[in-house]
Scaffold this active site. Structure first.
Site, PDB file in Angstrom:
ATOM      1  CD  GLU A 191     -34.179 -42.637 -42.319  1.00  0.00           C
ATOM      2  OE1 GLU A 191     -34.624 -42.588 -41.142  1.00  0.00           O
ATOM      3  OE2 GLU A 191     -33.620 -43.368 -42.741  1.00  0.00           O
TER       4      GLU A 191
ATOM      5  CG  HIS B  97     -29.296 -45.330 -42.894  1.00  0.00           C
ATOM      6  ND1 HIS B  97     -29.030 -45.048 -41.530  1.00  0.00           N
ATOM      7  CD2 HIS B  97     -30.691 -45.797 -42.690  1.00  0.00           C
ATOM      8  CE1 HIS B  97     -30.251 -45.187 -40.699  1.00  0.00           C
ATOM      9  NE2 HIS B  97     -31.368 -45.908 -41.537  1.00  0.00           N
TER      10      HIS B  97
ATOM     11  CG  HIS C  28     -30.265 -41.308 -39.631  1.00  0.00           C
ATOM     12  ND1 HIS C  28     -30.336 -41.651 -40.751  1.00  0.00           N
ATOM     13  CD2 HIS C  28     -31.181 -42.018 -39.100  1.00  0.00           C
ATOM     14  CE1 HIS C  28     -31.210 -42.431 -41.192  1.00  0.00           C
ATOM     15  NE2 HIS C  28     -31.950 -42.626 -40.037  1.00  0.00           N
TER      16      HIS C  28
END
Length: 279
Positions: free
Chosen positions: A136, A117, A106
């Site tokens: 990430e 996030h 994501h």
């Protein structure tokens, strides 16, 4: 072609999933989300094997890291499951692998992507590697590259795919949904999305030998801006950690070591906060 493939499997970027109830333990649709996650990963495994992979190791990289249905995972893949893990979302990765595939990933905090996030929901407001904003995706790509292993494939929503290609345009991406907002998306049909993942994994595996980066121990600086000044203040106790301001902690090390240290950062933050992700 003798290719060893490592798959890091997250959940927010999985086919069909758009809400916290799809990806959190106890959520109304979490059990269905586990099935969808397992099928996306299976598609990546099939693609890797079709391109000649001789070994596939899958790391369950979401939340408690016990999401994938082990008995429904492709029988030719190994699975790393559960936590704690010293390398978290990249547990088990080393220089023996030829390729990394990020499945179900994501976009970073602040991006308009599905369930976007950076690791800890509201608690992490932003992250930088050498002053470049990242989440990430960027951290996984930079860490794998420092270990001498290229990220070759990513699946997720269109925002995640765009973020990956901003880090490395050579990565083969498979968008499985198109963000309308943080909790809504236009979904590709599941069979079409998994075909796209399988094809992207096969192409990524075929490209791996041409994309291999050099191993490096060059230092980089990780900075993390927390929602709570309490977290930053506690992290300053760790040797080598300094504060840019009351909420931003930074540390300089080789990137794989930064990745391990960041896992410690999150454990400290989790002990001090009770924030539910995606709230």
């Amino acid at each position: 072609m003798d290719v060893q493939v490592y798959i890091s499997a997250d959940m927010e970027g999985v086919t069909g999933l758009v809400d916290a109830h799809d990806v959190q333990l106890g959520g109304h649709d979490y059990e269905h989300g586990r099935v969808m996650m397992t099928e996306d990963v299976n598609a990546a495994i099939r693609g890797a094997l079709s391109a000649g992979a001789t070994r596939v190791l899958v790391n369950d990289a979401h939340s408690a890291m016990r999401n994938l249905l082990a008995d429904q995972l492709h029988p030719e893949a190994e699975l790393v499951r559960g936590k704690p893990k010293r390398m978290g979302m990249l547990e088990g990765l080393d220089g023996a692998f030829d390729a990394v595939m990020c499945i179900g990933y994501h976009a970073r905090a602040g991006a308009l992507g599905v369930l976007s996030h950076s690791y800890m929901g509201h608690e992490i407001e932003d992250m930088w590697l050498d002053d470049r904003p990242m989440g990430e995706i960027g951290f996984a790509q930079a860490t794998a590259a420092a270990m001498g292993v290229p990220v070759v494939t990513l699946s997720g929503d269109d925002a995640a795919c765009d973020e990956m290609n901003a880090w490395d345009a050579r990565v083969v991406t498979a968008p499985v949904k198109y963000a309308r907002d943080r909790f809504s998306a236009r979904l590709r049909p599941a069979t079409e999305a998994r075909k796209a993942i399988e094809e992207a994994a096969a192409e990524g595996a075929r490209r791996a030998s041409r994309l291999r980066p050099p191993f490096t121990e060059a230092p980089s600086t990780l900075a993390v801006r927390w929602q709570s000044a309490t977290v930053a203040a506690q992290l300053e106790v760790i040797p080598g950690v300094t504060l840019r301001d009351s909420r931003t902690a930074e540390v300089t090390e080789a990137v794989p070591q930064l990745f391990r240290l960041f896992g410690l950062f999150m454990r400290v933050a989790a002990s001090l906060t009770d924030q539910r992700p995606y709230c």
